[in-house]
Design an enzyme around this catalytic site. Structure first.
Site, mmCIF file in Angstrom:
data_model
loop_
_atom_site.group_PDB
_atom_site.id
_atom_site.type_symbol
_atom_site.label_atom_id
_atom_site.label_comp_id
_atom_site.label_asym_id
_atom_site.label_seq_id
_atom_site.Cartn_x
_atom_site.Cartn_y
_atom_site.Cartn_z
ATOM 1 N N ASN A 113 0.966 -1.165 0.253
ATOM 2 C CA ASN A 113 -0.135 0.003 0.066
ATOM 3 C C ASN A 113 0.581 1.064 -0.030
ATOM 4 O O ASN A 113 1.865 1.366 0.548
ATOM 5 C CB ASN A 113 -0.920 -0.001 1.331
ATOM 6 C CG ASN A 113 -1.750 1.091 1.438
ATOM 7 O OD1 ASN A 113 -2.334 1.558 0.465
ATOM 8 N ND2 ASN A 113 -1.569 1.986 2.587
ATOM 9 N N HIS A 115 0.903 5.360 1.130
ATOM 10 C CA HIS A 115 0.257 5.880 2.347
ATOM 11 C C HIS A 115 1.015 7.177 2.050
ATOM 12 O O HIS A 115 1.994 7.597 2.195
ATOM 13 C CB HIS A 115 0.145 5.419 3.639
ATOM 14 C CG HIS A 115 -0.491 6.320 4.486
ATOM 15 N ND1 HIS A 115 -1.949 6.205 4.652
ATOM 16 C CD2 HIS A 115 0.052 7.086 5.660
ATOM 17 C CE1 HIS A 115 -2.206 7.156 5.588
ATOM 18 N NE2 HIS A 115 -1.242 7.628 6.113
ATOM 19 N N ASP A 151 -2.814 0.606 8.025
ATOM 20 C CA ASP A 151 -1.739 1.294 7.648
ATOM 21 C C ASP A 151 -0.550 1.127 8.606
ATOM 22 O O ASP A 151 0.314 2.024 9.123
ATOM 23 C CB ASP A 151 -2.033 2.939 7.449
ATOM 24 C CG ASP A 151 -2.825 3.225 6.732
ATOM 25 O OD1 ASP A 151 -2.947 2.732 5.510
ATOM 26 O OD2 ASP A 151 -3.719 4.309 6.751
HETATM 27 C C1 GRF Z 1 -2.788 9.089 -2.663
HETATM 28 O O1 GRF Z 1 -2.329 10.168 -2.085
HETATM 29 C C2 GRF Z 1 -2.466 7.643 -1.820
HETATM 30 O O2 GRF Z 1 -1.481 7.789 -1.239
HETATM 31 C C3 GRF Z 1 -3.687 7.572 -1.130
HETATM 32 O O3 GRF Z 1 -4.954 8.120 -1.928
HETATM 33 C C4 GRF Z 1 -4.233 8.968 -2.871
HETATM 34 C C5 GRF Z 1 -4.417 8.283 -4.206
HETATM 35 O O4 GRF Z 1 -4.079 9.265 -5.493
HETATM 36 N N1 GRF Z 1 -3.948 6.304 -0.541
HETATM 37 P P1 GRF Z 1 -4.383 8.525 -6.916
HETATM 38 O O5 GRF Z 1 -5.638 7.825 -6.983
HETATM 39 O O6 GRF Z 1 -3.297 7.251 -6.978
HETATM 40 O O7 GRF Z 1 -3.998 9.722 -7.901
#
Ligand code: GRF
Length: 206
Positions: A113, A115, A151
């Site tokens: 994932n 984050h 997370d």
């Molecule tokens: C990113 O900031 C990711 O870390 C979070 O959600 C956002 C997704 O952005 N979990 P994208 O859809 O990849 O543009």
């Protein structure tokens, strides 16, 4: 070539970074499918443009998507579809639903994932806002293996991003996002090259 399955719920800019890295062969991995829980996700268009199969699997119950464990039909569908696709790696690229426990157990050390904070600081939603409210001077992003917590799993890579005096949630999110794309691709590259080992809850880069 590793088989990569991406789960995304929204805009899909991280998904796009993986598509680009796969096409330019920066990563030794092929994206076998996108699974989304959101029929309106922009990520779907990105997948279609690159002929990546898309599966929409969403909960029938109108529940808070961050809650888990009470839609067995959804859980079963998701697990069955992923088992059928049989990926080497599952990437959560902005997937806004907590995965069922049995799903995580089934794909242990195969789900990563991204984050938008330096975990274990600021887990959960609105990590960038949490960082600003906290007055911290440095935030960033983390790529980690997914475990049963939110997370919390073993950390693979982190990158710092300074917080500027005039930052808003939007400007900080934008700057962190640029780093997310690079960090996520680097972590996938390590995974695809069999460079990651998880021992006693920690990641070692071989
Ligand atoms: C990113 O900031 C990711 O870390 C979070 O959600 C956002 C997704 O952005 N979990 P994208 O859809 O990849 O543009």
């Amino acid at each position: 070539m590793k088989k990569i399955l991406v789960l995304a719920s929204g805009r899909g800019s991280n998904f796009q970074a993986i598509i680009d890295a796969s096409r330019t062969q920066k990563i030794k991995g092929e994206i076998i499918a996108l699974i989304t829980n959101n029929i309106s996700a922009k990520a779907i268009g990105r997948a279609k443009k690159h002929h990546i199969p898309v599966y929409v699997i969403h909960s029938q119950k109108n529940l808070d998507p961050r809650l888990r464990g009470d839609d067995l039909t959804f859980e079963k569908k998701l697990l069955t579809q992923c088992q059928e696709l049989n990926p080497d790696l599952i990437v959560l690229a902005g997937y806004m639903k907590i995965l069922p426990q049995n799903f995580i157990k089934h794909f242990k050390n195969k789900i990563i994932n991204i984050h938008p904070a330096l975990l274990p600081q600021f887990p959960g939603l609105h990590a960038q806002k949490q960082a600003l409210q906290n007055g911290t001077k440095v935030s960033g992003c983390t790529v980690h293996f997914v475990d049963e917590g939110v997370d919390t799993g073993p950390i693979i890579l982190q990158e710092k991003v300074p917080i500027l005096g005039n930052d808003t949630e939007e400007t900080l999110s934008d700057r962190i996002l640029q780093k997310e794309h690079l960090t996520l691709v680097s972590a996938i590259e390590l995974f695809c090259n069999d460079k990651l080992e998880v021992k006693e809850g920690k990641v070692y880069i071989k």
